[in-house]
Design a protein around this motif. Sequence first.
Motif, mmCIF file in Angstrom:
data_model
loop_
_atom_site.group_PDB
_atom_site.id
_atom_site.type_symbol
_atom_site.label_atom_id
_atom_site.label_comp_id
_atom_site.label_asym_id
_atom_site.label_seq_id
_atom_site.Cartn_x
_atom_site.Cartn_y
_atom_site.Cartn_z
ATOM 1 N N GLY A 175 -17.198 -0.738 0.632
ATOM 2 C CA GLY A 175 -15.916 0.050 1.763
ATOM 3 C C GLY A 175 -14.894 -1.002 0.961
ATOM 4 N N SER A 176 -15.045 -2.208 0.469
ATOM 5 C CA SER A 176 -13.907 -3.158 -0.194
ATOM 6 C C SER A 176 -13.616 -2.560 -1.042
ATOM 7 C CB SER A 176 -14.948 -4.386 -0.767
ATOM 8 O OG SER A 176 -15.679 -5.002 -1.140
ATOM 9 N N HIS A 177 -14.410 -2.125 -2.254
ATOM 10 C CA HIS A 177 -13.272 -1.116 -3.390
ATOM 11 C C HIS A 177 -12.679 -0.366 -2.863
ATOM 12 C CE1 HIS A 177 -16.449 -3.588 -5.820
ATOM 13 N NE2 HIS A 177 -17.477 -2.997 -5.457
ATOM 14 N N LEU A 178 -12.879 0.408 -1.805
ATOM 15 C CA LEU A 178 -11.850 1.220 -1.178
ATOM 16 C C LEU A 178 -10.415 0.361 -0.811
ATOM 17 C CD1 LEU A 178 -14.590 3.770 0.899
ATOM 18 C CD2 LEU A 178 -13.155 4.448 -1.181
ATOM 19 N N VAL A 179 -10.557 -1.142 0.070
ATOM 20 C CA VAL A 179 -9.461 -1.221 0.295
ATOM 21 C C VAL A 179 -8.888 -1.901 -0.926
ATOM 22 C CG1 VAL A 179 -9.234 -3.358 1.089
ATOM 23 C CG2 VAL A 179 -10.667 -1.922 2.367
ATOM 24 N N GLU A 180 -9.528 -2.178 -1.907
ATOM 25 C CA GLU A 180 -8.595 -2.783 -2.784
ATOM 26 C C GLU A 180 -7.752 -1.607 -3.637
ATOM 27 O OE1 GLU A 180 -7.935 -6.196 -3.955
ATOM 28 O OE2 GLU A 180 -9.319 -6.015 -1.752
ATOM 29 N N LYS A 189 -4.767 -0.536 -1.765
ATOM 30 C CA LYS A 189 -4.134 -1.837 -2.270
ATOM 31 C C LYS A 189 -3.573 -1.334 -3.456
ATOM 32 C CE LYS A 189 -5.926 -5.520 0.711
ATOM 33 N NZ LYS A 189 -6.259 -7.303 -0.337
ATOM 34 N N GLN A 190 -4.157 -1.305 -4.255
ATOM 35 C CA GLN A 190 -3.836 -1.016 -5.283
ATOM 36 C C GLN A 190 -2.812 -0.136 -5.772
ATOM 37 O OE1 GLN A 190 -6.981 -0.998 -7.935
ATOM 38 N NE2 GLN A 190 -6.914 -2.803 -7.887
ATOM 39 N N ALA A 191 -2.411 1.238 -4.937
ATOM 40 C CA ALA A 191 -2.030 2.565 -4.956
ATOM 41 C C ALA A 191 -0.642 1.965 -4.272
ATOM 42 C CB ALA A 191 -2.863 3.115 -4.471
ATOM 43 N N GLY A 192 -0.325 1.026 -3.783
ATOM 44 C CA GLY A 192 0.891 1.069 -2.602
ATOM 45 C C GLY A 192 0.675 1.293 -0.998
ATOM 46 N N GLU A 193 -0.938 2.258 -1.152
ATOM 47 C CA GLU A 193 -0.821 2.294 0.486
ATOM 48 C C GLU A 193 -1.928 1.437 1.263
ATOM 49 O OE1 GLU A 193 -3.013 6.236 -0.509
ATOM 50 O OE2 GLU A 193 -1.752 6.972 -1.728
ATOM 51 N N LEU A 194 -1.521 0.305 0.931
ATOM 52 C CA LEU A 194 -2.492 -0.448 2.499
ATOM 53 C C LEU A 194 -1.662 -1.358 1.803
ATOM 54 C CD1 LEU A 194 -3.946 -1.147 4.094
ATOM 55 C CD2 LEU A 194 -6.339 -1.547 2.147
ATOM 56 N N ARG A 195 -1.178 -2.526 3.092
ATOM 57 C CA ARG A 195 -0.206 -3.655 3.178
ATOM 58 C C ARG A 195 -1.934 -4.598 2.376
ATOM 59 N NH1 ARG A 195 0.838 -5.018 9.089
ATOM 60 N NH2 ARG A 195 0.432 -7.164 7.829
ATOM 61 N N ALA A 196 -0.674 -5.377 1.655
ATOM 62 C CA ALA A 196 -1.127 -6.095 0.450
ATOM 63 C C ALA A 196 -2.066 -7.206 1.762
ATOM 64 C CB ALA A 196 -0.278 -6.805 -0.198
ATOM 65 N N VAL A 256 -4.619 2.113 14.333
ATOM 66 C CA VAL A 256 -4.137 1.340 13.257
ATOM 67 C C VAL A 256 -4.359 1.098 12.349
ATOM 68 C CG1 VAL A 256 -6.523 -0.411 12.294
ATOM 69 C CG2 VAL A 256 -6.284 0.057 14.739
ATOM 70 N N PHE A 257 -4.459 2.934 11.897
ATOM 71 C CA PHE A 257 -3.748 3.163 10.602
ATOM 72 C C PHE A 257 -2.626 3.242 10.088
ATOM 73 C CE2 PHE A 257 -8.828 5.664 10.136
ATOM 74 C CZ PHE A 257 -9.020 4.895 9.839
ATOM 75 N N GLU A 258 -1.920 3.410 11.581
ATOM 76 C CA GLU A 258 -0.315 3.880 11.384
ATOM 77 C C GLU A 258 0.458 2.114 10.821
ATOM 78 O OE1 GLU A 258 2.498 5.787 11.082
ATOM 79 O OE2 GLU A 258 -0.168 7.295 10.639
ATOM 80 N N GLY A 259 -0.674 1.111 11.518
ATOM 81 C CA GLY A 259 -0.033 -0.088 11.446
ATOM 82 C C GLY A 259 -0.532 -1.096 10.219
ATOM 83 N N LEU A 260 -1.372 0.227 9.400
ATOM 84 C CA LEU A 260 -1.458 -0.569 8.157
ATOM 85 C C LEU A 260 -0.960 -0.544 6.586
ATOM 86 C CD1 LEU A 260 -6.105 -0.690 8.670
ATOM 87 C CD2 LEU A 260 -4.448 -2.529 8.603
ATOM 88 N N ARG A 261 -0.213 0.329 6.657
ATOM 89 C CA ARG A 261 0.614 1.127 5.905
ATOM 90 C C ARG A 261 1.942 0.368 5.712
ATOM 91 N NH1 ARG A 261 -0.275 6.536 4.492
ATOM 92 N NH2 ARG A 261 -0.846 7.223 7.050
ATOM 93 N N PRO A 262 2.235 -0.341 4.381
ATOM 94 C CA PRO A 262 3.064 -0.695 3.895
ATOM 95 C C PRO A 262 4.213 -0.501 4.870
ATOM 96 C CG PRO A 262 2.259 -0.111 1.929
ATOM 97 C CD PRO A 262 1.429 0.729 3.174
ATOM 98 N N SER A 263 5.447 -1.196 4.814
ATOM 99 C CA SER A 263 6.563 -1.251 5.756
ATOM 100 C C SER A 263 7.650 -0.841 4.609
ATOM 101 C CB SER A 263 7.846 -2.705 5.494
ATOM 102 O OG SER A 263 6.608 -3.200 6.821
#
Length: 187
Positions: free
Chosen positions: A131-136, A139-146, A180-187
């Motif tokens: 799962g950590s690879h999916l998280v990274e 993040k790299q795609a700019g779709e998840l807060r860093a 939760v997912f809504e809050g995880l997106r970058p601003s």
Amino acid sequence: MTEVKPMRADARRNYERLLGEAQRAFTEHGVDASLEDIARRAGVGIGTLYRHFPTREALLETLLRARFDGQAERARVLLTHEEPLNALQDWLVGLGDATGTFRGLVELTADALNDESSRLYASCHAMREAGSHLVERAKQAGELRADVTSNELLLLVHAASWAGAHLPGGEGMQRLLALVFEGLRPS
């Protein structure tokens, strides 16, 4: 190397009956279901249960290993998904379903992630790593807060799985994870 003997036919039947009854008991009563009741319902003595499964955790690990290993494999497959955040969300919902199978399992898996002596540690750790690879990737795609970590996401999923089981309607965990997912997106 020690050779593993195949089980006798009657031992194999007992093993399979114990797993079936354990699945039913843990589904009905949670991870603290009576082992004596499981043995009785399987038509065997408690000694037979303990010969096959020396601890409650060994029984749970046997029931859950394939499910947890499947989640790790699913994460590897989802790494090829075109949309990294959607892949991560899909995987997290599956993780919530896997860890919410039995009442009390969320706590057990959360504890197993931090206890290398736990029989569930290897499967739980493999899920976390995959799962950590999916998280990274998200993040790299700019779709998840860093600033979001894999461990934080696991805790959020565990919390949503636990809380969702206490909400009416059966869709509690998915609803909570959507918030939760809504809050995880970058601003």
